[in-house]
Design an enzyme around this catalytic site. Structure first.
Site, PDB file in Angstrom:
ATOM      1  N   GLU A  46     -41.601 -22.703  -2.318  1.00 38.99           N
ATOM      2  CA  GLU A  46     -40.148 -22.758  -2.514  1.00 38.99           C
ATOM      3  C   GLU A  46     -39.520 -21.369  -2.437  1.00 38.99           C
ATOM      4  OE1 GLU A  46     -38.192 -25.362  -2.690  1.00 38.99           O
ATOM      5  OE2 GLU A  46     -39.780 -26.859  -2.724  1.00 38.99           O
ATOM      6  N   ASN A  50     -37.111 -19.979   0.527  1.00 40.90           N
ATOM      7  CA  ASN A  50     -35.760 -19.490   0.205  1.00 40.90           C
ATOM      8  C   ASN A  50     -35.528 -18.103   0.800  1.00 40.90           C
ATOM      9  OD1 ASN A  50     -35.003 -21.767  -1.191  1.00 40.90           O
ATOM     10  ND2 ASN A  50     -35.130 -20.834  -3.216  1.00 40.90           N
ATOM     11  N   ARG A 105     -31.652 -29.005   3.733  1.00 39.17           N
ATOM     12  CA  ARG A 105     -32.230 -28.411   2.536  1.00 39.17           C
ATOM     13  C   ARG A 105     -31.831 -29.273   1.347  1.00 39.17           C
ATOM     14  NH1 ARG A 105     -36.075 -26.375   4.181  1.00 39.17           N
ATOM     15  NH2 ARG A 105     -36.359 -25.460   2.136  1.00 39.17           N
TER      16      ARG A 105
END
Length: 146
Positions: A46, A50, A105
């Site tokens: 994650e 990002n 997303r």
């Protein structure tokens, strides 16, 4: 005894799995449970995703930095980019918030990180990047650390 490692790599989506496996291999010496290992790998995915998608806006010339320190069953994980930064950290941490809906997303990255880790810090500055610090105490050591 404290043990540390650092890696850095190009902001390419294909390097996300490299980051997950590298961090998992390093923390394996603590003998985490399968669930703990899965959670750490998910959190790394994650945070790295990002950095690549939001921080560098998929510019492969960016560099993602990861450092991991382990000590007494505690994992201290820092993932940093020198990208665009986060305008509003509180808003970005809200479930389902995303600045890239066109990329499908889900906006659950920070929520997942918060749920899988014992501590999450986010520091970000417009135009100079974001640093995410994540701390996790492994189950067998949690009682000793609290």
């Amino acid at each position: 005894m404290r043990n540390e490692m650092q890696i850095q790599f190009s902001a390419l989506s294909e390097n996300e799995s490299f980051a997950r496996v590298t961090v998992a291999a390093f923390i394996a010496q603590l003998d985490p449970t399968l669930d703990e290992l899965t959670e750490i790998k998910t959190v790394v995915s994650e945070a790295v995703t990002n950095a690549i998608i939001h921080g560098y806006e998929q510019n492969p010339t960016g560099i993602v930095h990861i450092s991991v320190a382990i000590e007494d069953g505690m994992i201290d994980l820092i993932i940093r980019d020198n990208g665009v930064g986060i305008t509003d950290i509180d808003e970005a941490r809200q479930p389902l918030f995303t600045t890239k809906p066109d990329l499908e997303r889900s906006g659950m990255g920070f929520t997942i990180m918060e749920n899988f880790m014992d501590h999450l810090e986010v520091e970000s500055h417009q135009g100079s990047g974001t640093t995410i610090r994540l701390i996790k105490y492994l189950t067998k050591n949690k009682a000793l650390c609290n």
